[in-house]
Motif scaffolding. Sequence first.
Motif, PDB file in Angstrom:
ATOM      1  N   ILE A  86      -1.381  -4.158  11.385  1.00  0.00           N
ATOM      2  CA  ILE A  86      -2.784  -3.990  11.008  1.00  0.00           C
ATOM      3  C   ILE A  86      -2.907  -3.692   9.524  1.00  0.00           C
ATOM      4  O   ILE A  86      -3.711  -4.307   8.807  1.00  0.00           O
ATOM      5  CB  ILE A  86      -3.454  -2.888  11.860  1.00  0.00           C
ATOM      6  N   LEU A  87      -2.096  -2.741   9.019  1.00  0.00           N
ATOM      7  CA  LEU A  87      -2.170  -2.399   7.597  1.00  0.00           C
ATOM      8  C   LEU A  87      -1.747  -3.571   6.721  1.00  0.00           C
ATOM      9  O   LEU A  87      -2.339  -3.804   5.657  1.00  0.00           O
ATOM     10  CB  LEU A  87      -1.303  -1.175   7.302  1.00  0.00           C
ATOM     11  N   LEU A  88      -0.734  -4.294   7.147  1.00  0.00           N
ATOM     12  CA  LEU A  88      -0.289  -5.455   6.380  1.00  0.00           C
ATOM     13  C   LEU A  88      -1.396  -6.505   6.296  1.00  0.00           C
ATOM     14  O   LEU A  88      -1.675  -7.049   5.220  1.00  0.00           O
ATOM     15  CB  LEU A  88       0.972  -6.041   7.012  1.00  0.00           C
ATOM     16  N   SER A  89      -2.057  -6.759   7.409  1.00  0.00           N
ATOM     17  CA  SER A  89      -3.145  -7.742   7.427  1.00  0.00           C
ATOM     18  C   SER A  89      -4.318  -7.296   6.558  1.00  0.00           C
ATOM     19  O   SER A  89      -4.859  -8.085   5.778  1.00  0.00           O
ATOM     20  CB  SER A  89      -3.636  -7.958   8.862  1.00  0.00           C
ATOM     21  N   ILE A  90      -4.705  -6.036   6.700  1.00  0.00           N
ATOM     22  CA  ILE A  90      -5.814  -5.512   5.891  1.00  0.00           C
ATOM     23  C   ILE A  90      -5.456  -5.558   4.415  1.00  0.00           C
ATOM     24  O   ILE A  90      -6.275  -5.942   3.572  1.00  0.00           O
ATOM     25  CB  ILE A  90      -6.175  -4.078   6.335  1.00  0.00           C
ATOM     26  N   GLY A  91      -4.241  -5.163   4.081  1.00  0.00           N
ATOM     27  CA  GLY A  91      -3.822  -5.152   2.684  1.00  0.00           C
ATOM     28  C   GLY A  91      -3.809  -6.531   2.061  1.00  0.00           C
ATOM     29  O   GLY A  91      -4.279  -6.723   0.936  1.00  0.00           O
ATOM     30  N   LEU A  92      -3.289  -7.507   2.802  1.00  0.00           N
ATOM     31  CA  LEU A  92      -3.273  -8.876   2.274  1.00  0.00           C
ATOM     32  C   LEU A  92      -4.690  -9.418   2.106  1.00  0.00           C
ATOM     33  O   LEU A  92      -5.008 -10.047   1.094  1.00  0.00           O
ATOM     34  CB  LEU A  92      -2.444  -9.783   3.180  1.00  0.00           C
ATOM     35  N   ALA A  93      -5.554  -9.160   3.093  1.00  0.00           N
ATOM     36  CA  ALA A  93      -6.933  -9.625   3.004  1.00  0.00           C
ATOM     37  C   ALA A  93      -7.660  -8.960   1.832  1.00  0.00           C
ATOM     38  O   ALA A  93      -8.391  -9.622   1.086  1.00  0.00           O
ATOM     39  CB  ALA A  93      -7.666  -9.342   4.309  1.00  0.00           C
ATOM     40  N   LEU A  94      -7.440  -7.662   1.648  1.00  0.00           N
ATOM     41  CA  LEU A  94      -8.085  -6.946   0.549  1.00  0.00           C
ATOM     42  C   LEU A  94      -7.569  -7.434  -0.797  1.00  0.00           C
ATOM     43  O   LEU A  94      -8.349  -7.614  -1.741  1.00  0.00           O
ATOM     44  CB  LEU A  94      -7.840  -5.442   0.701  1.00  0.00           C
ATOM     45  N   THR A  95      -6.265  -7.681  -0.890  1.00  0.00           N
ATOM     46  CA  THR A  95      -5.692  -8.185  -2.135  1.00  0.00           C
ATOM     47  C   THR A  95      -6.294  -9.542  -2.495  1.00  0.00           C
ATOM     48  O   THR A  95      -6.706  -9.768  -3.634  1.00  0.00           O
ATOM     49  CB  THR A  95      -4.164  -8.312  -2.010  1.00  0.00           C
ATOM     50  N   ALA A  97      -9.158 -10.854  -1.399  1.00  0.00           N
ATOM     51  CA  ALA A  97     -10.592 -10.725  -1.665  1.00  0.00           C
ATOM     52  C   ALA A  97     -10.848 -10.159  -3.057  1.00  0.00           C
ATOM     53  O   ALA A  97     -11.710 -10.658  -3.798  1.00  0.00           O
ATOM     54  CB  ALA A  97     -11.251  -9.853  -0.600  1.00  0.00           C
ATOM     55  N   LEU A  98     -10.112  -9.127  -3.433  1.00  0.00           N
ATOM     56  CA  LEU A  98     -10.308  -8.531  -4.756  1.00  0.00           C
ATOM     57  C   LEU A  98      -9.870  -9.483  -5.863  1.00  0.00           C
ATOM     58  O   LEU A  98     -10.474  -9.510  -6.939  1.00  0.00           O
ATOM     59  CB  LEU A  98      -9.556  -7.202  -4.866  1.00  0.00           C
ATOM     60  N   PHE A 110      -5.155  -2.804  -5.909  1.00  0.00           N
ATOM     61  CA  PHE A 110      -5.487  -1.791  -4.909  1.00  0.00           C
ATOM     62  C   PHE A 110      -5.216  -2.304  -3.493  1.00  0.00           C
ATOM     63  O   PHE A 110      -4.960  -1.514  -2.585  1.00  0.00           O
ATOM     64  CB  PHE A 110      -6.946  -1.347  -5.038  1.00  0.00           C
ATOM     65  N   GLY A 111      -5.260  -3.586  -3.296  1.00  0.00           N
ATOM     66  CA  GLY A 111      -4.954  -4.153  -1.989  1.00  0.00           C
ATOM     67  C   GLY A 111      -3.477  -4.052  -1.634  1.00  0.00           C
ATOM     68  O   GLY A 111      -3.101  -4.167  -0.470  1.00  0.00           O
ATOM     69  N   LEU A 112      -2.648  -3.843  -2.638  1.00  0.00           N
ATOM     70  CA  LEU A 112      -1.216  -3.707  -2.371  1.00  0.00           C
ATOM     71  C   LEU A 112      -0.867  -2.375  -1.709  1.00  0.00           C
ATOM     72  O   LEU A 112       0.181  -2.263  -1.078  1.00  0.00           O
ATOM     73  CB  LEU A 112      -0.421  -3.867  -3.674  1.00  0.00           C
ATOM     74  N   ILE A 113      -1.742  -1.384  -1.842  1.00  0.00           N
ATOM     75  CA  ILE A 113      -1.471  -0.075  -1.232  1.00  0.00           C
ATOM     76  C   ILE A 113      -1.359  -0.191   0.290  1.00  0.00           C
ATOM     77  O   ILE A 113      -0.335   0.165   0.862  1.00  0.00           O
ATOM     78  CB  ILE A 113      -2.513   0.970  -1.675  1.00  0.00           C
TER      79      ILE A 113
END
Length: 133
Positions: A86-95, A97-98, A110-113
Amino acid sequence: MHFTWDASTLGALIPIVGMLIPIVAIIAGVVQWWHGEQLRHDTIRELARSGQSIPAELLKGNRSDESPNSTGRGSRVPGSLRTGLILLSIGLALTIALYMVSPEEAIWGFGLIPTFLGVAFLVIWRIESRARV
């Protein structure tokens, strides 16, 4: 004083809101967990006062490393694996998107966190799964 919404204001607001959503979700999850723990402790306290035996499942609480999967059958997905994915998916999507919002700035970092937190949970899951065998 009158405030106008221009493109630069909205452009700055999108990443801020995007970063606040997971923070609010985490806080809501912690509050829900805390409330559940309080209810569990109240139940244990009432059972002890009335002299009834306390079931072992109630004493264990929610400390299990496994959570039921969506099929409802007996198989389970380990908590570290699920959290990591879940965190990996959210992080990649956020990276992504940003980066798409502002490719010339390094705000996408920040998406890499959450991405690296997800990788860390996957490493923990792998180590734990080898230790069980």
